[in-house]
Design a protein around this motif. Structure first.
Motif, PDB file in Angstrom:
ATOM      1  N   LYS A   1     -10.081  -8.045 -13.650  1.00  5.98           N
ATOM      2  CA  LYS A   1     -10.191  -7.630 -12.254  1.00  5.98           C
ATOM      3  C   LYS A   1     -11.470  -6.815 -12.097  1.00  5.98           C
ATOM      4  CE  LYS A   1      -6.123  -9.008 -10.604  1.00  5.98           C
ATOM      5  NZ  LYS A   1      -5.773  -9.852 -11.783  1.00  5.98           N
TER       6      LYS A   1
ATOM      7  N   ARG B   1      -7.386   4.530  -2.290  1.00  2.00           N
ATOM      8  CA  ARG B   1      -6.822   3.183  -2.274  1.00  2.00           C
ATOM      9  C   ARG B   1      -7.044   2.474  -3.610  1.00  2.00           C
ATOM     10  NH1 ARG B   1      -9.198   2.893   2.916  1.00  2.00           N
ATOM     11  NH2 ARG B   1     -10.772   1.413   2.177  1.00  2.00           N
ATOM     12  N   THR B   2      -8.258   2.617  -4.162  1.00  2.00           N
ATOM     13  CA  THR B   2      -8.531   2.000  -5.463  1.00  2.00           C
ATOM     14  C   THR B   2      -7.691   2.649  -6.553  1.00  2.00           C
ATOM     15  OG1 THR B   2     -10.808   1.574  -4.742  1.00  2.00           O
ATOM     16  CG2 THR B   2     -10.359   1.400  -7.091  1.00  2.00           C
TER      17      THR B   2
ATOM     18  N   LEU C   1     -12.978  -4.234  -9.511  1.00  2.00           N
ATOM     19  CA  LEU C   1     -12.612  -3.398  -8.372  1.00  2.00           C
ATOM     20  C   LEU C   1     -13.799  -2.520  -7.969  1.00  2.00           C
ATOM     21  CD1 LEU C   1      -9.050  -2.176  -9.435  1.00  2.00           C
ATOM     22  CD2 LEU C   1      -9.680  -4.254  -8.196  1.00  2.00           C
TER      23      LEU C   1
ATOM     24  N   GLN D   1      -4.750   3.977  -6.187  1.00  2.00           N
ATOM     25  CA  GLN D   1      -3.379   3.494  -6.043  1.00  2.00           C
ATOM     26  C   GLN D   1      -3.242   2.076  -6.583  1.00  2.00           C
ATOM     27  OE1 GLN D   1      -2.443   3.921  -1.899  1.00  2.00           O
ATOM     28  NE2 GLN D   1      -2.401   6.162  -1.960  1.00  2.00           N
ATOM     29  N   ARG D   2      -4.239   1.252  -6.340  1.00  2.00           N
ATOM     30  CA  ARG D   2      -4.167  -0.104  -6.868  1.00  2.00           C
ATOM     31  C   ARG D   2      -4.203  -0.101  -8.401  1.00  2.00           C
ATOM     32  NH1 ARG D   2      -8.198  -5.278  -5.692  1.00  2.00           N
ATOM     33  NH2 ARG D   2      -6.861  -6.821  -6.736  1.00  2.00           N
TER      34      ARG D   2
END
Length: 923
Positions: free
Chosen positions: A433, A459-460, A435, A462-463
């Motif tokens: 991945k 947000r990143t 990101l 949390q992902r």
């Protein structure tokens, strides 16, 4: 009873029941007008001029009495601005009493005097705690309390207390200072009855006087009621009273003046001299001088500064505590990683790669295109070569779908490489991945490293937490930074790397010298920890005299990287006394020379010449940043640095070795390469992998010594060591010096990972051979026939030329698709069956002025030639005849041409002196 009832009304003017019990309703005009409070949402206070504009002085509403959330002590307003200074208490008739900041409790008041005297109003008593908090407004049932107030705070100026204290027998009624100002005491009414028409002016006068005394730590004072009434009737109080006016109503005026204006001091109290200085720096007056308006302004500056410092102190304490917690958890998880490393390294796991450049702020500010420089290690994705590994790569740039598809296809080549059949390409998107933190564009002027940007990208984060749930994982950073620890702590994963403080200490030029000295490996003659001009001249003079054969001396700034903080000077070529020193040295001989007076005289001569010589002949590598010696010297002495000899030889090779200190303490060699120098001999622009300039056994022994020394200093994870190899001019033997140490994941290692991935080979640094499995040129059916018979023998050693620093401004004029089509049309590509050819590393598709390239083959000369040819073809394909663009392609080609000439000329000599390398070149 009437006074008591009036006082109750003053405390709760909106209580209808109390008003209904008035015996004399007409007397209500004796009370100050209290505006009815209107509920308003937080931060919705408006100015009178513009109903839509928010007042800059508007404050959020306090919690109501029934609020379930108590107001913490550290959050409550404190100091001189607690109520009055924050404009929560307004002058006289326009005053609106706000909701109290905390649940009220009974406040002690003095007893009502049995007989009211006429003359003056005495105001005295404690007004604040040492923390500056002011007691909340008491409820109406506290009026009849007869408890005496207990002093909470006393100023050190005890002499003032005795000077201004008024005994109870005075003719003036006595009441607490705060309650007098807030109209809580019945003694206020004694003065209010005869002067109710000017009562607003009286209270408006008392407030600035109270503030003046508080700001200068004056605990007690006595006001004459007669003087107060007289001066308020004579003066217009549309503006605040002056200091002289305020002092004129005090009975103890002289004693107070001694405190307010002591000899040799310009300010006293909460703001202190710092507060006065703050006022002067902002172009304002001293807090105790000037008009009343100036006093209020200056006192506001002081109190605001005081409150800001208190807030900053809390922030610093919180930050310090968070960093302490991050560090503790870092070591705790490192122990767990070490205890389980043998299991984790062979089981299913996820590696989070964060190629962050956590250099100091002043260094990051001078890195051009910091985000791009943090994205040069896309080869980290190739960790998925291990079937048990998934990779999450944190990218500092937003990549387009086109670029993401490019890497998906590139990584999918691995299966086709193994089989030799292009149809066997696999889709590995579930294995890796890429990101990009959402905050990459939120701090354009702050030069934040990638770890910090990720920290501020919820947000990143949390992902990442979702992707890591229930999986063994660890993080691999770049140049360590404190925010690497913060990110790892939030993700609750171990960090395979050094503590940032350790990395910063030993990654400096001086720090690396300490490691090399501890390891006992050869290093260039030199001195480190140079921090003054005198020390530099003294050390360099001594080094020149002790090493007369050295022509060039290097100056390296401690914290710089990539050659930017390096300068050089060919000292002996410009030293006028050098011929005389050589004659004296030859005449005395080496043994006598060290004890002779001529040597002392030579030291004096060198010291006298050096200042002018250096100012005129030193050449910084980065001339744009350091156009003069003085500019360079300023940075050199500020950050500290080293002086180092450059080899006096016609054949000098720089090489880099990548190592890993595993959590268990094992030191492993991962990669090695000889440096390319397209932009000068002191700045690396690429590498040939593996290195072939030093005997692998000699190099391995040096690296293991350095690895053990690093481990003893607390270093963990990936790091690289730079060496310089040369032939000694007198003995003709090869010498190897350790010159630099970088405690981070290197660009060379990332390119080596890509090299191994594309060839399905093994890079053995112990023998400096890149091995590929036998049958690389065979078809799939032929290789299947060999299975089950005997293990395939390794093929002839391969090599590669790789660079992550290729730049050409004309690249931005074409798309990557067009670039790849141009290359394909000229035969530039990668052969899956032969596992040879060229692969590009693309960083971003916005500016598109930089790229990486790796060329793989079996013969070093052939690979170098192919690499140079590729650069020439690309340059011709993207450049117009009259617009060649800014590029380092041409310099790289010239450097390779020089290497090819040396390589061809050295073949015969290598067969005699280094048979292992000659054999490799023949193959």
């Amino acid at each position: 009873q009437q006074v008591e009832m009036d006082f109750k009304i003053m405390l709760d003017a909106e209580n209808v029941d109390i008003k209904a019990g008035l015996k004399h309703p007409n007397d209500e005009n004796r009370l100050p007008l209290i505006a009815k409070r209107k509920s308003a949402p937080v931060g919705s206070q408006k100015t009178g001029k513009d109903p839509t504009a928010t007042s800059p002085w508007a404050l959020p509403a306090f919690l109501s009495l029934g609020s379930p959330l108590p107001l913490l002590e550290e959050d409550s307003p404190k100091g001189a601005l607690s109520l009055t200074g924050q404009r929560l208490i307004l002058p006289a008739a326009l005053r609106t009493l706000p909701a109290p900041p905390a649940v009220p409790r009974a406040a002690p008041l003095p007893e009502f005097p049995r007989q009211h005297k006429k003359s003056a109003l005495a105001i005295y008593g404690p007004y604040s705690s040492s923390k500056g908090s002011i007691a909340p407004l008491p409820p109406s049932n506290s009026v009849l309390s007869t408890r005496k107030p207990k002093p909470e705070w006393r100023c050190p100026a005890e002499q003032l207390e005795s000077a201004v204290h008024v005994p109870p027998q005075t003719q003036d009624p006595c009441l607490d200072w705060d309650t007098a100002v807030h109209q809580k005491a019945p003694g206020v009414l004694a003065l209010q009855h005869p002067h109710h028409s000017s009562w607003g002016s009286i209270v408006g006068f008392v407030e600035p006087t109270e503030k003046l005394l508080k700001d200068h730590s004056v605990p007690l004072a006595t006001i004459s009621g007669q003087k107060l009434a007289q001066i308020t009737s004579d003066l217009d109080f549309k503006v605040n009273p002056t200091k002289r006016d305020a002092l004129s109503v005090l009975k103890s005026q002289s004693a107070v003046e001694k405190i307010l204006n002591p000899a040799g001091r310009s300010c006293r109290g909460r703001g202190g001299s710092a507060g006065a200085a703050a006022g002067r720096q902002r172009g304002g007056p001293s807090p105790v001088a000037g008009s009343g308006q100036q006093q209020q302004w200056a006192a506001g500056v002081i109190s605001t500064s005081w409150r800001s410092r208190s807030h900053l102190a809390r922030l610093r304490n919180g930050l310090r505590e968070a960093r302490r917690r991050h560090l503790e958890n870092f070591y705790s998880r490192a122990k767990h990683l070490a205890a389980n490393w043998n299991r984790i390294r062979t089981s299913r796991r996820t590696i989070i790669h964060i190629p962050s450049l956590g250099y100091s702020q002043h260094i990051r500010e001078h890195i051009p295109d910091l985000a791009l420089q943090q994205n040069l290690q896309m080869g980290r994705l190739c960790d998925i070569l291990d079937a048990n590994v998934d990779v999450i790569y944190i990218c500092p740039l937003a990549l387009s779908e086109e670029l993401l598809q490019y890497y998906n296809k590139l990584l999918g080549l691995q299966a086709a490489v193994r089989s030799g059949n292009p149809e066997d390409m696999a889709d590995l998107q579930d294995r890796f991945k890429i990101l990009t933190p959402e905050a990459i564009n939120s701090f354009p002027e702050h030069h934040m490293c990638l770890a910090t940007v990720l920290k501020y990208s919820p947000r990143t984060m949390q992902r990442l937490q979702v992707l890591l749930q229930g999986r063994d994982a660890y993080m691999v950073g770049g140049v360590p930074h404190l925010d690497d620890l913060a990110v790892a702590d939030q993700l609750q994963v171990p960090l395979l790397g050094s503590e940032p403080a350790v990395a910063q200490l030993y990654s400096t030029k001086s720090g690396s010298k300490r490691i090399f000295a501890s390891a006992g490996v050869p290093t260039p003659p030199g001195e480190w920890d140079i921090r003054s001009r005198e020390q530099l001249l003294r050390a360099l003079s001594q080094l020149i005299l002790d090493n007369l054969e050295v022509q060039r001396w290097l100056f390296k700034v401690d914290d710089e990287h990539g050659g930017d903080g390096t300068a050089f000077c060919d000292v002996t070529s410009h030293l006028e006394c050098y011929p005389w020193i050589q004659r004296e040295w030859q005449g005395h001989g080496p043994e006598v020379w060290n004890e002779s007076q001529a040597r002392e005289l030579a030291l004096v001569k060198i010291s006298q010449e050096l200042p002018g010589l250096l100012a005129q002949h030193v050449q910084p590598v980065n001339e744009k940043r350091f156009p003069t010696w003085e500019k360079f010297l300023q940075t050199f002495l500020t950050q500290g640095g080293v002086i180092e000899a450059f080899p006096s030889s016609g054949s000098v090779t720089n090489l880099t070795v990548d190592l890993l200190i595993e959590p268990t303490g094992e030191v492993t060699l991962l990669s090695s390469g000889d440096q390319l120098h397209a932009e000068g001999p002191l700045r690396s622009s690429g590498t040939t992998i593996p290195q072939r300039s030093v005997d692998p056994e000699v190099l391995k022994a040096l690296c293991l010594k350095i690895g053990e020394a690093c481990k003893s200093k607390g270093v963990l994870g990936y790091f690289s060591v730079d060496f310089v190899a040369f032939t000694h001019p007198q003995t003709g033997e090869q010498q190897v010096w350790a010159t630099d140490l970088d405690l981070c994941y290197s660009d060379q290692l990332a390119l080596s990972q890509l090299l191994v991935y594309l060839t399905d080979g093994n890079l053995d640094c112990g023998s400096s051979i890149l091995q590929a499995p036998l049958g690389a040129k065979e078809s799939k059916g032929q290789r299947l026939q060999h299975e089950g018979t005997k293990p395939p023998a390794p093929s002839s050693p391969w090599c590669a030329v790789a660079s992550s620093q290729l730049r050409h401004s004309s690249l931005s004029g074409i798309s990557y698709n067009l670039l790849l089509h141009i290359c394909k049309a000229h035969g530039i590509g990668f052969d899956l069956q032969e596992k040879q050819g060229t692969v590009f590393v693309l960083y971003e598709d916005q500016k598109r002025h930089s790229l990486g390239m790796i060329t793989i083959g079996e013969d070093l000369q052939g690979v170098l030639l192919t690499f140079a040819r590729n650069l020439f073809i690309i340059h011709q394909g993207i450049s117009a005849p009259n617009m060649q663009g800014e590029t380092n392609f041409k310099m790289a080609i010239r450097d390779i041409e020089a290497i090819l000439g040396v390589t061809a000329g050295n073949k015969l000599r290598l067969e005699e002196e280094q048979p292992w390398e000659a054999d490799a070149l023949k193959k």
